[in-house]
Write a protein that holds these residues in place. Structure first.
Motif, PDB file in Angstrom:
ATOM      1  N   LEU A  79       0.822  -1.210   0.000  1.00 23.97           N
ATOM      2  CA  LEU A  79       0.000   0.000   0.000  1.00 23.97           C
ATOM      3  C   LEU A  79       0.860   1.265   0.000  1.00 23.97           C
ATOM      4  CD1 LEU A  79      -2.592  -1.122   2.702  1.00 23.97           C
ATOM      5  CD2 LEU A  79      -2.803  -1.297   0.208  1.00 23.97           C
ATOM      6  N   ALA A  80       2.031   1.205   0.604  1.00 23.03           N
ATOM      7  CA  ALA A  80       2.909   2.367   0.681  1.00 23.03           C
ATOM      8  C   ALA A  80       4.298   1.883   1.050  1.00 23.03           C
ATOM      9  CB  ALA A  80       2.400   3.357   1.730  1.00 23.03           C
ATOM     10  N   HIS A  81       5.298   2.708   0.747  1.00 22.85           N
ATOM     11  CA  HIS A  81       6.640   2.377   1.203  1.00 22.85           C
ATOM     12  C   HIS A  81       7.443   3.633   1.459  1.00 22.85           C
ATOM     13  CE1 HIS A  81       8.366   3.062  -2.885  1.00 22.85           C
ATOM     14  NE2 HIS A  81       9.526   3.095  -2.256  1.00 22.85           N
ATOM     15  N   ALA A  82       8.477   3.490   2.260  1.00 20.64           N
ATOM     16  CA  ALA A  82       9.395   4.578   2.577  1.00 20.64           C
ATOM     17  C   ALA A  82      10.811   4.031   2.517  1.00 20.64           C
ATOM     18  CB  ALA A  82       9.102   5.147   3.964  1.00 20.64           C
ATOM     19  N   GLN A  83      11.746   4.881   2.158  1.00 17.04           N
ATOM     20  CA  GLN A  83      13.125   4.439   1.964  1.00 17.04           C
ATOM     21  C   GLN A  83      14.103   5.491   2.456  1.00 17.04           C
ATOM     22  OE1 GLN A  83      14.142   2.876  -1.939  1.00 17.04           O
ATOM     23  NE2 GLN A  83      16.182   3.825  -1.883  1.00 17.04           N
ATOM     24  N   THR A  84      15.206   5.023   3.021  1.00 19.35           N
ATOM     25  CA  THR A  84      16.312   5.907   3.355  1.00 19.35           C
ATOM     26  C   THR A  84      17.614   5.215   2.974  1.00 19.35           C
ATOM     27  OG1 THR A  84      17.345   7.223   5.114  1.00 19.35           O
ATOM     28  CG2 THR A  84      16.502   5.079   5.741  1.00 19.35           C
ATOM     29  N   ASP A  85      18.519   5.953   2.371  1.00 18.82           N
ATOM     30  CA  ASP A  85      19.774   5.379   1.900  1.00 18.82           C
ATOM     31  C   ASP A  85      20.733   5.133   3.064  1.00 18.82           C
ATOM     32  OD1 ASP A  85      18.794   5.522  -0.653  1.00 18.82           O
ATOM     33  OD2 ASP A  85      19.846   7.384  -1.158  1.00 18.82           O
ATOM     34  N   VAL A  86      21.588   4.123   2.900  1.00 22.75           N
ATOM     35  CA  VAL A  86      22.629   3.803   3.869  1.00 22.75           C
ATOM     36  C   VAL A  86      23.969   3.916   3.143  1.00 22.75           C
ATOM     37  CG1 VAL A  86      23.580   2.060   5.420  1.00 22.75           C
ATOM     38  CG2 VAL A  86      21.093   2.268   5.157  1.00 22.75           C
ATOM     39  N   PRO A  87      24.718   4.986   3.362  1.00 25.32           N
ATOM     40  CA  PRO A  87      25.964   5.181   2.621  1.00 25.32           C
ATOM     41  C   PRO A  87      27.050   4.203   3.048  1.00 25.32           C
ATOM     42  CG  PRO A  87      25.692   6.901   4.258  1.00 25.32           C
ATOM     43  CD  PRO A  87      24.416   6.124   4.247  1.00 25.32           C
ATOM     44  N   MET A  88      27.787   3.713   2.066  1.00 26.51           N
ATOM     45  CA  MET A  88      28.903   2.802   2.305  1.00 26.51           C
ATOM     46  C   MET A  88      30.218   3.572   2.267  1.00 26.51           C
ATOM     47  SD  MET A  88      30.025  -0.495  -0.007  1.00 26.51           S
ATOM     48  CE  MET A  88      30.649   0.516  -1.361  1.00 26.51           C
ATOM     49  N   SER A  89      31.177   3.157   3.072  1.00 25.95           N
ATOM     50  CA  SER A  89      32.511   3.762   3.030  1.00 25.95           C
ATOM     51  C   SER A  89      33.535   2.717   2.605  1.00 25.95           C
ATOM     52  CB  SER A  89      32.881   4.351   4.394  1.00 25.95           C
ATOM     53  OG  SER A  89      32.962   3.331   5.372  1.00 25.95           O
ATOM     54  N   VAL A  90      34.596   3.184   1.955  1.00 24.42           N
ATOM     55  CA  VAL A  90      35.680   2.321   1.481  1.00 24.42           C
ATOM     56  C   VAL A  90      36.989   2.911   1.998  1.00 24.42           C
ATOM     57  CG1 VAL A  90      36.742   1.229  -0.533  1.00 24.42           C
ATOM     58  CG2 VAL A  90      34.309   1.811  -0.579  1.00 24.42           C
ATOM     59  N   PRO A  91      37.341   2.666   3.260  1.00 32.98           N
ATOM     60  CA  PRO A  91      38.517   3.296   3.846  1.00 32.98           C
ATOM     61  C   PRO A  91      39.849   2.766   3.315  1.00 32.98           C
ATOM     62  CG  PRO A  91      37.550   1.753   5.391  1.00 32.98           C
ATOM     63  CD  PRO A  91      36.597   1.860   4.242  1.00 32.98           C
ATOM     64  N   GLU A  92      39.828   1.603   2.668  1.00 38.46           N
ATOM     65  CA  GLU A  92      41.039   1.029   2.093  1.00 38.46           C
ATOM     66  C   GLU A  92      40.623   0.056   0.991  1.00 38.46           C
ATOM     67  OE1 GLU A  92      43.040  -2.053   4.555  1.00 38.46           O
ATOM     68  OE2 GLU A  92      41.530  -1.537   6.082  1.00 38.46           O
ATOM     69  N   PRO A  93      41.545  -0.337   0.114  1.00 41.35           N
ATOM     70  CA  PRO A  93      41.178  -1.263  -0.958  1.00 41.35           C
ATOM     71  C   PRO A  93      40.561  -2.553  -0.427  1.00 41.35           C
ATOM     72  CG  PRO A  93      43.332  -0.316  -1.377  1.00 41.35           C
ATOM     73  CD  PRO A  93      42.943   0.133   0.003  1.00 41.35           C
ATOM     74  N   GLY A  94      39.467  -2.958  -1.044  1.00 41.18           N
ATOM     75  CA  GLY A  94      38.772  -4.180  -0.642  1.00 41.18           C
ATOM     76  C   GLY A  94      37.726  -3.984   0.434  1.00 41.18           C
ATOM     77  N   ALA A  95      37.717  -2.814   1.090  1.00 38.23           N
ATOM     78  CA  ALA A  95      36.787  -2.574   2.191  1.00 38.23           C
ATOM     79  C   ALA A  95      35.398  -2.220   1.674  1.00 38.23           C
ATOM     80  CB  ALA A  95      37.302  -1.455   3.083  1.00 38.23           C
ATOM     81  N   ALA A  96      34.401  -2.564   2.461  1.00 36.45           N
ATOM     82  CA  ALA A  96      33.014  -2.139   2.232  1.00 36.45           C
ATOM     83  C   ALA A  96      32.344  -2.111   3.599  1.00 36.45           C
ATOM     84  CB  ALA A  96      32.286  -3.085   1.284  1.00 36.45           C
ATOM     85  N   GLU A  97      32.250  -0.913   4.177  1.00 38.56           N
ATOM     86  CA  GLU A  97      31.782  -0.749   5.550  1.00 38.56           C
ATOM     87  C   GLU A  97      30.584   0.189   5.612  1.00 38.56           C
ATOM     88  OE1 GLU A  97      36.294  -0.931   7.530  1.00 38.56           O
ATOM     89  OE2 GLU A  97      35.028   0.855   7.786  1.00 38.56           O
ATOM     90  N   VAL A  98      29.758  -0.011   6.641  1.00 39.08           N
ATOM     91  CA  VAL A  98      28.711   0.954   6.957  1.00 39.08           C
ATOM     92  C   VAL A  98      28.643   1.101   8.481  1.00 39.08           C
ATOM     93  CG1 VAL A  98      27.320   0.356   4.922  1.00 39.08           C
ATOM     94  CG2 VAL A  98      26.820  -0.730   7.111  1.00 39.08           C
ATOM     95  N   ASP A  99      28.021   2.156   8.924  1.00 35.86           N
ATOM     96  CA  ASP A  99      27.699   2.331  10.340  1.00 35.86           C
ATOM     97  C   ASP A  99      26.433   1.528  10.615  1.00 35.86           C
ATOM     98  OD1 ASP A  99      26.894   3.160  12.839  1.00 35.86           O
ATOM     99  OD2 ASP A  99      26.918   5.296  12.380  1.00 35.86           O
ATOM    100  N   ALA A 100      26.549   0.470  11.405  1.00 36.65           N
ATOM    101  CA  ALA A 100      25.399  -0.397  11.661  1.00 36.65           C
ATOM    102  C   ALA A 100      24.236   0.346  12.294  1.00 36.65           C
ATOM    103  CB  ALA A 100      25.811  -1.577  12.542  1.00 36.65           C
ATOM    104  N   GLU A 101      24.530   1.415  13.031  1.00 33.65           N
ATOM    105  CA  GLU A 101      23.438   2.170  13.641  1.00 33.65           C
ATOM    106  C   GLU A 101      22.536   2.788  12.575  1.00 33.65           C
ATOM    107  OE1 GLU A 101      22.519   2.151  16.636  1.00 33.65           O
ATOM    108  OE2 GLU A 101      24.274   1.286  17.644  1.00 33.65           O
ATOM    109  N   LEU A 102      23.058   2.983  11.362  1.00 37.31           N
ATOM    110  CA  LEU A 102      22.218   3.499  10.281  1.00 37.31           C
ATOM    111  C   LEU A 102      21.169   2.475   9.854  1.00 37.31           C
ATOM    112  CD1 LEU A 102      24.826   5.377   8.043  1.00 37.31           C
ATOM    113  CD2 LEU A 102      23.254   6.332   9.748  1.00 37.31           C
TER     114      LEU A 102
END
Length: 335
Positions: free
Chosen positions: A27-50
Motif C-alpha cells: 500500500l505504501a513504502h518509505a526508503q532511506t539510503d545507507v551510505p557505504m565507506s571504502v577506507p582502504e582497498p577491498g573494504a566495504a563498511e557501513v555504520d550499523a546504527e544506520l
C-alpha cells in the motif's frame, strides 16, 4: 483488513513497506539510503546504527502517513542482505563498523585457513560440505576470522556476532536470534540446521557469540516498549524473522520446484535454483531456502547494479540533499 510492515535491509538502503495481506499488495513504502565507506582497498563498511536508524525512520514515516495502519497491523517482519555482519559488545553496541558482503579483505585469512587445513591433512572439503559455501570472502564467518587477526584487542570485546537480521530483530524484540537462511553463512550446518560446533571448535571460535537459530517465518518475539517509541509500532506487536533477501526473492518469484531457476538483479546479480536436498558444488553456494524443508543453489556476480551506481556517481549530476534533524539526509519515500 490485515496488514503487516515488511522491512528490507538491503545493501544500499533500508526500505519499509505497508503490506495488505488480504490483497497481496504493498500500500505504501518509505526508503532511506545507507551510505557505504571504502577506507582502504577491498573494504566495504557501513555504520550499523544506520540500519536501525533507517528502520525507525521509514517505519515511523509509514505509520505517520497511514494513521489507521497501526491498529490493523498483524506483525512486523525483517528481510535483509546476506553475509554482512556487525560485532557487538556486552551492551549491544558495535565495536567496529559493519562489514558488508562485498568486503574482500578477509581473503588472506582464508588463504591461511586453507594452508592450515592442508598442513593438518584435512583439506577444506569438509568445511564446504558443512557450510555449503567454499571458504572465501562470501563466507560471513571469514570476516570474523579476519577481524580477530587484524584487531585482536577489539575482538576481545565482542560478545555477539550479528548478521543484519539478528541486529535488527534484537533491537525490535530484545531477542538475539537469526533465521536459517542467514545462519548458514556463519555458524550453521546446512544439513542438520544446527550450530556447526565441530567447525567452530576447529576455528577456536566461541559458539556463544552467535544468535539462536529459527526457521524462516518464525515469530521471534514482540516489539518492545523502547522500539515502539522509536518506530511508532504498537508495543507487543509480533516480530517475524522472514528470511534473507535472495531466498525471499526466489520464493516471491514462485520458483519452488527443483529445475526452476531465477535471476535476481540488484547491487549484485544472483542466479538461483531450488533444491530438494543439499547438493554442494565448489563453483556455487548452497543455502537454506525460505520454503519449508528445502535448499537453494546460488551463483553470484557481486557488482552489477553496484558498478552502475558507481558509474552514475562518477559521471552523473548530484543534487544536494536537505539534512534531517540528526544532520543526515532525509529519507526519500513514495506511496
Amino acid at each position: 483488513m490485515s496488514r503487516a510492515i515488511i522491512v528490507d535491509a538491503s545493501t544500499s538502503a533500508i526500505k519499509s513497506y505497508l503490506y495488505d495481506l488480504d490483497a497481496g499488495m504493498a500500500l505504501a513504502h518509505a526508503q532511506t539510503d545507507v551510505p557505504m565507506s571504502v577506507p582502504e582497498p577491498g573494504a566495504a563498511e557501513v555504520d550499523a546504527e544506520l540500519w536501525w536508524d533507517g528502520l525507525c525512520r521509514t517505519v515511523s514515516e509509514l505509520t505517520a502517513r497511514n494513521p489507521d495502519a497501526a491498529s490493523g497491523l498483524a506483525a512486523v517482519a525483517v528481510t535483509n542482505q546476506q553475509i554482512s555482519c556487525v560485532f557487538l559488545d556486552g551492551e549491544g553496541k558495535p565495536v567496529a563498523p559493519a562489514y558488508l558482503w562485498m568486503d574482500t579483505r578477509c581473503t588472506e585469512e582464508i588463504d591461511r585457513l586453507r594452508m592450515r587445513c592442508e598442513l593438518e591433512g584435512l583439506g577444506t572439503d569438509w568445511i564446504f560440505e558443512t557450510t555449503g559455501i567454499p571458504p572465501s570472502d562470501s563466507w560471513g564467518l571469514a570476516k570474523l576470522l579476519w577481524f580477530r587477526s587484524r584487531l585482536p584487542e577489539a575482538y576481545g570485546r565482542i560478545r555477539r556476532v550479528a548478521s543484519v537480521d539478528a541486529f535488527l530483530l534484537g533491537r525490535l524484540s530484545g531477542r538475539f536470534v537469526t533465521d536459517e537462511t542467514n545462519a548458514c553463512f556463519f555458524h550453521m550446518d546446512i544439513r542438520s540446521r544446527q550450530p556447526a560446533c565441530e567447525l567452530l571448535r576447529f576455528l577456536e571460535t566461541d559458539p556463544g557469540l552467535f544468535p539462536d537459530i529459527v526457521a524462516p517465518g518464525t515469530v521471534v518475539g514482540v516489539v518492545t516498549r523502547e522500539a515502539a517509541a522509536r518506530t511508532g509500532l504498537p508495543e507487543g506487536l509480533p516480530v517475524i524473522a522472514a528470511a534473507s533477501d535472495q531466498p525471499c526473492a526466489l520464493l516471491g518469484m514462485g520458483a519452488v520446484v527443483p529445475g526452476e531457476a531465477v535471476v535476481n538483479l540488484g547491487t549484485g546479480t544472483f542466479f538461483m535454483t531450488p533444491l530438494a536436498s543439499p547438493i554442494v558444488d565448489a563453483r556455487m553456494m548452497t543455502n537454506i531456502s525460505a520454503a519449508p524443508n528445502s535448499w537453494l543453489m546460488m551463483g553470484t556476480h557481486y557488482l552489477t547494479g553496484g558498478a552502475m551506481s558507481w558509474l552514475r556517481g562518477l559521471l552523473g549530476p548530484r543534487a544536494p540533499e536537505e539534512p534531517g534533524p540528526s544532520g543526515r539526509p532525509r529519507s526519500r519515500s513514495t506511496s
